[in-house]
Motif scaffolding. Structure first.
Motif, short mmCIF file in Angstrom:
data_model
loop_
_atom_site.label_atom_id
_atom_site.label_comp_id
_atom_site.label_asym_id
_atom_site.label_seq_id
_atom_site.Cartn_x
_atom_site.Cartn_y
_atom_site.Cartn_z
N GLN A 113 1.70 57.08 11.15
CA GLN A 113 0.40 56.70 11.50
C GLN A 113 -0.26 57.64 12.55
OE1 GLN A 113 -0.15 52.40 11.63
NE2 GLN A 113 -2.07 52.59 10.74
N PRO B 188 -3.04 59.35 10.32
CA PRO B 188 -3.39 58.13 10.04
C PRO B 188 -4.20 58.13 8.57
CG PRO B 188 -4.80 58.78 11.61
CD PRO B 188 -3.96 59.97 11.67
N HIS C 289 -1.46 58.69 5.91
CA HIS C 289 -0.50 57.47 5.90
C HIS C 289 -1.26 56.50 5.32
CE1 HIS C 289 1.46 53.91 7.59
NE2 HIS C 289 2.68 54.76 7.63
N GLU C 290 -2.35 56.43 5.54
CA GLU C 290 -3.29 55.07 4.80
C GLU C 290 -3.14 55.42 3.10
OE1 GLU C 290 -7.38 52.68 4.97
OE2 GLU C 290 -7.13 54.59 6.13
N SER D 169 0.36 54.65 1.98
CA SER D 169 0.48 52.84 1.97
C SER D 169 -0.33 52.33 0.77
CB SER D 169 -0.09 52.48 3.34
OG SER D 169 0.69 53.00 4.43
#
Length: 604
Positions: A523, A527, A530-531, A534
């Motif tokens: 993250q 970020p 990564h999101e 996720s």
């Protein structure tokens, strides 16, 4: 204080700007000129670095070149005299560039940039060593550099402590692991200084039938990893080819012609030289550990991009930790040269490590604001949808779950040869057809080549046999046994048939030997990416997606919104994401070009 590092005139030219010891910006020239592995003076990369820092060339305190040209010229001269009159054609082809540019680097820099100060020089492997150690998270570490050749050195080792680097020993030309691997790259029909990773990817399809032959006829391998090549089989000393007729006779026929069918011979040769390379590297690593008594290892040089060998070092090597420069080849030399001036030449103290490297995820290239993107799209009349930034990750992840191939451009471009989620093409790792679709319809490349997974760093050990981060896609690890599926295999099964067999529950990124060249995503460094992963996990229960570089074969990774749109329209990608702007293929106007764009590209 600003220090500008430059590498050029061989392959992968680049520029890097260091500000008060911090890496400010770095980029390869190829990304701007759209000529893959562009070796020319990096005037566009320099322009970007200066504009990013909002300075002019007159604000730069030092410019440093990553190589000592007179030493390299000495090697070329001595090599030619050794084989003369053979090699005359090669010599005559090389001389204009040497006499016009390479021997007059300060004049070239002044002419191209207007810089009026003194130009400094590092040795080639000194620049590699600096690029490996200074950005690493270690205060103390052993250093190993391995490549084709720089000046005279083909490999070197030593150690770093705080701001000091001490190189202890070198292996010299023509005895070179990098050149040995490139010779086999050439012989199997791939392009030297470009196709070595294809040879690595081909290796799992073969058996190492020629391993003992290589070690008995071509390479005298010592216990410490040093090698002596049998030059009677090679032509790189004075010729225009890597291997000769004697080499061909040893392996049962002439080199494979590029773009022709790959036979079992090439697969077995790939497996054999990959195995030999791993043995040589592992011996080198063990020797360096014995000589330096360090627990950490830093790697650079083109051979450090062999992520299969890197994975072996991680699993079987004596070092507790390893760190590899993401731009391990010549491009990274620009960074190493600049950092070497800051720490070695100027004697500045290196800050204590906080267990994080200073490479900043290698996101060091240009970025484009959402407003800039919208202005470009509007000016061209390209239909797009602007999405709420808080909903973008869900949108991208959902498209991937639906089997769509997504071009993804966000934030600063990556420095180095790997796409790390800033200039990437994304797909569903769970779908068996993703590899074929992306290879043939998107990348226009050989069907045997595997794709890399991007996995949430915190979930990596649930999918792969790895106990540490791999943020730069420089380590190969095995898919965990519980995720694998048996492969019915019999001798002589065609390559394409073997490709169709589902090998795990993430088949799109599982290579024939159950391995994967993985990128772990955290993250802190990325970020937005990564999101996306996720959100994909929330939708599917799977924390792994396919990540390949945003380009087609023969083209550099994209840099600008214009590059992204062009690649999107030339291929069968379904969705394009540029910052917060989403484009659907079916909504775009017909794409027309005067000539076949494939004719513009030189296939690698």
């Amino acid at each position: 204080m600003y220090i500008l590092g430059i590498s050029c005139f061989y392959h992968d030219s680049a520029a890097c700007l260091v500000r008060d010891g911090r890496i400010s910006a770095a980029a390869q020239e190829e990304r701007f000129t759209r000529k893959k592995h562009d070796p020319r003076f990096p005037k566009n990369a320099i322009k970007y670095c200066l504009e990013d820092a909002d300075i002019t060339i007159q604000d730069v305190n030092y410019i440093v070149f990553y190589d000592k040209p007179f030493l390299t010229f000495e090697r070329l001269l001595m090599s030619y005299l050794t084989v003369a009159p053979n090699g005359l054609r090669s010599w005559l082809e090389a001389m204009p560039l040497w006499l016009g540019q390479k021997l007059y680097i300060p004049k070239v820099i002044t002419r191209e940039t207007g810089y009026e100060g003194n130009v400094l020089f590092t040795e080639h492997h000194e620049a590699h060593a600096a690029s490996a150690f200074y950005p690493s998270p270690f205060n103390e570490a052993a250093i190993l550099t391995i490549d084709g050749v720089g000046e005279w050195a083909t490999a070197s080792y030593g150690f770093g402590k705080a701001e000091d680097i001490t190189l202890l020993k070198e292996l010299h030309f023509p005895d070179s692991l990098g050149l040995l691997y490139s010779a086999f790259t050439y012989f199997t029909g791939f392009r030297v200084n470009s196709g070595e990773y294809k040879l690595m990817g081909l290796a799992p399809y073969g058996e190492p039938r020629y391993r003992n032959l290589i070690l008995s006829e071509l390479v005298d391998l010592k216990e410490d990893g040093s090698i002596r090549l049998n030059l009677s089989y090679f032509d790189f000393l004075g010729g225009l080819r890597m291997t000769n007729r004697r080499f061909a006779k040893l392996f049962g026929g002439p080199p494979r012609k590029p773009e022709t069918e790959i036979s079992q011979r090439e697969m077995d040769i790939a497996a054999s030289i990959q195995g030999v390379t791993e043995e040589i590297v592992l011996r080198m690593v063990r020797h360096v550990h014995k000589e330096t008594n360090q627990k950490n290892l830093c790697l650079a040089g083109g051979v450090a991009l062999n992520c299969v060998a890197n994975g072996l070092i991680m699993r079987e090597g004596p070092f507790e930790n390893i760190w590899i420069q993401p731009a391990a080849g010549d491009a990274g030399g620009a960074m190493g040269a600049a950092l070497s001036v800051w720490y070695h030449y100027l004697g500045n103290e290196r800050p204590d490590s906080d267990k994080c490297d200073s490479q900043q995820g290698s996101y060091l290239g240009p970025s484009f604001s959402n407003e800039t993107v919208k202005t470009f799209l509007k000016s061209k009349g390209y239909p797009y949808h602007e999405v709420d930034p808080t909903k973008k990750a869900h949108f991208v992840a959902k498209a991937i779950t639906e089997g769509k191939i997504v071009g993804y451009m966000a934030g600063r471009m990556e420095f180095g040869p790997r796409a790390l989620g800033a200039r990437s093409i994304l797909g569903d790792s769970r779908r068996q057809d993703t590899q074929t679709v992306m290879n043939l319809k998107i990348k226009n490349r050989e069907s045997f080549r595997p794709f890399a997974p991007s996995v949430l760093e915190e979930k990596a050990s649930e999918y792969f046999d790895i106990d540490r981060p791999s943020p730069y896609m420089l380590l190969v690890a095995d898919v965990r046994k519980e995720r694998r599926l048996p492969q019915p295999y019999r001798e002589g099964t065609p390559m394409l048939e073997r490709l169709k067999v589902k090998r795990s529950d993430i088949p799109a990124i599982t290579h024939l030997d159950y391995s994967a060249r993985l990128q772990t995503v955290n993250q802190k460094d990325k970020p937005d990416y990564h999101e996306v992963i996720s959100e994909f996990e929330r939708l599917t229960g799977c924390a792994v997606i396919v990540n390949t570089s945003f380009n087609v074969r023969g083209e550099p990774i994209i840099c600008t919104p214009e590059d992204a749109y062009r690649c999107f329209m030339r291929t069968e990608m379904d969705v394009l994401v540029i910052e917060n702007c989403i484009l659907f293929k079916e909504e775009q106007p017909p794409w027309k070009e005067r000539e076949d764009w494939r004719d513009e590209l030189e296939l690698d």
